[in-house]
Design an enzyme around this catalytic site. Sequence first.
Site, PDB file in Angstrom:
ATOM      1  CE  LYS A   1      -6.925   1.491  -2.993  1.00 48.49           C
ATOM      2  NZ  LYS A   1      -7.284   2.779  -2.354  1.00 48.49           N
TER       3      LYS A   1
ATOM      4  NE  ARG B   1       0.275   8.877   2.405  1.00 47.96           N
ATOM      5  CZ  ARG B   1      -0.819   9.517   2.804  1.00 47.96           C
ATOM      6  NH1 ARG B   1      -0.825  10.177   3.955  1.00 47.96           N
ATOM      7  NH2 ARG B   1      -1.906   9.510   2.068  1.00 47.96           N
TER       8      ARG B   1
HETATM    9  N1  BES Z   1      -3.920   4.891  -4.907  1.00 44.23           N
HETATM   10  C1  BES Z   1      -4.710   5.463  -3.879  1.00 44.23           C
HETATM   11  C2  BES Z   1      -5.251   6.846  -4.221  1.00 44.23           C
HETATM   12  C3  BES Z   1      -6.252   6.914  -5.347  1.00 44.23           C
HETATM   13  C4  BES Z   1      -7.590   6.969  -5.070  1.00 44.23           C
HETATM   14  C5  BES Z   1      -5.835   7.014  -6.647  1.00 44.23           C
HETATM   15  C6  BES Z   1      -8.515   7.069  -6.085  1.00 44.23           C
HETATM   16  C7  BES Z   1      -6.761   7.115  -7.681  1.00 44.23           C
HETATM   17  C8  BES Z   1      -8.098   7.161  -7.392  1.00 44.23           C
HETATM   18  C9  BES Z   1      -3.871   5.614  -2.604  1.00 44.23           C
HETATM   19  O1  BES Z   1      -2.877   4.671  -2.424  1.00 44.23           O
HETATM   20  C10 BES Z   1      -4.801   5.498  -1.459  1.00 44.23           C
HETATM   21  O2  BES Z   1      -5.338   4.453  -1.259  1.00 44.23           O
HETATM   22  N2  BES Z   1      -4.972   6.599  -0.727  1.00 44.23           N
HETATM   23  C11 BES Z   1      -5.822   6.629   0.399  1.00 44.23           C
HETATM   24  C12 BES Z   1      -5.099   7.337   1.500  1.00 44.23           C
HETATM   25  C13 BES Z   1      -5.795   7.261   2.811  1.00 44.23           C
HETATM   26  C14 BES Z   1      -5.735   5.848   3.346  1.00 44.23           C
HETATM   27  C15 BES Z   1      -5.132   8.208   3.770  1.00 44.23           C
HETATM   28  C16 BES Z   1      -7.082   7.384   0.015  1.00 44.23           C
HETATM   29  O3  BES Z   1      -6.993   8.368  -0.722  1.00 44.23           O
HETATM   30  O4  BES Z   1      -8.155   6.953   0.420  1.00 44.23           O
HETATM   31 MN    MN Z   2      -3.563   2.948  -1.408  1.00 47.38          MN
END
Ligand code: BES
Ligand code: MN
Length: 488
Positions: free
Chosen positions: A271, A345
């Site tokens: 990230k 997931r």
């Molecule tokens: N934990 C994150 C989602 C999230 C984002 C929670 C912002 C709280 C606030 C999750 O694991 C994630 O990183 N999701 C990605 C999925 C994508 C790679 C398909 C996302 O939402 O960007």
């Molecule tokens: Mn994630």
Amino acid sequence: MRYATRTGNVASVATDCLVVARRAASGVAAALGVEEQVRLVLEGTKGRVGGVARVYLAKRPSRLLIIGADAKDNGSAGSLADFRRDMTAAAGAIANLDVRDATVCLDDFEAGDESDVYRKARIALAAVAHASYRFSAYKSKKPTPAKLRQVAVLTCRRAPARRAAAHAQALDDGLALAKDLGNQPPNVCNPSFVAREARKLGRGNANVTVSVIDERKMAELGMGAFLSVTRGSATPAKMIIVHIKQGTKGDKPVVLIGKGITFDTGGINLKAGAGMEEMKFDMCGAAAVLGAAKATIEGELPINLIAIAAAAENMPGSQASRPSDIVTTMSGQTVEILNTDAEGRLVLCDALTYAERFKPAAVIDVATLTGAQVVALGSHASALYANDDDLADAVADAGDAAGDRVWRMPLWDEYQKAIDSTFADIKNVGGRAAGSITAACFLSRFSKAFPWVHLDVAGTAYVAGRGSSGRPLPALFEYLLKAASANG
Ligand code: BES
Ligand code: MN
Ligand code: ZN
């Protein structure tokens, strides 16, 4: 916080702080013999929904809080939503007042029937508890403990008020656990820490057993997806299972599953730095289901409940999963990991398959799953997906009643092909479009054996810079209360 119920006359109730509705204020002022002061304050303030006028008195009650709209604007009894807004404002004021206890006069709010008294008592007690919550475990100078010890509701209808106080207390115990777990820093709150906290739920309670599946056992069970997430981390993953047998023997259990990523760096798909600290809250789903277990135990709900926390840390270590890795899930379906940041997931799918062995009446999973959910609904509603309309309605109604709203999103077949993979059965990301929906589609492929609801709570589970909200525990608890009452 102690919750109490009181009956009797407003003028003779012994309390530091009295909360009354604007429309009842002059009557209460007359009973207390402070008409002049109250008249002056009311003249100087406009009554509106969510407004609080404060009157400082010389003797007990030393504070009188007058809430709500002007009588002329609100001839009819206000809605529960208005009352919730009024009480939230009053609770904020109470938490900052120097008082030991507060009493909310419910009958003055034109509480109608028993269920109205029950609901208003729940709202009043929860609002004060929520406003008084603090997390100060890591302050080296301990803040002076809050003076407020007790909050009471005053009503002539004692039975529903008592029931409400018991339920509010149970929920608040659960919320305190859920919020504390969420707020813990990730160097302390790793999967083993979550397991230790969960084990406390079973201590000295014959109806509760807690079991923990470690990585070796996960491998035996074939949980290739779950294990793929933790590979880059030095701290071992745990799947934590709290079994609560308070219902009729042999009754199918409700199963709650929570995403428990104790920190989500994104893995090899690292990230960006800005805001990454928020990813300590990526275990709020697990915190909420453990909080639900706590509330169910404390409230002695007659229900069989199983709470599963899928706990792991998503780190980019040298053993970490790579984009394009293919793993085999416990269900036998294969998954191509195209983005290691779509890790939630991957732990949830194996937890869902594991849940089949309990022959659940219903399964509800809770996860801070996608940024796309935040884009779609912001912080006002969690996203709900379901393969069963009755269960979807029951959870949505519970959310409305609890003031913890959820909004149903589509799970149409058309969305499924976005996650078909060229090289495996499923890919773990579906592209930019409809990200919260395609994540739900992924989970749906592991949820065919039972009525199932998925709650994406990325936008509701915490407030950035402020802390965990405990959501969607209020909705879950309301659902469980209803399910348990069906058991008498
Ligand atoms: N934990 C994150 C989602 C999230 C984002 C929670 C912002 C709280 C606030 C999750 O694991 C994630 O990183 N999701 C990605 C999925 C994508 C790679 C398909 C996302 O939402 O960007
Ligand atoms: Mn994630
Ligand atoms: Zn995540």
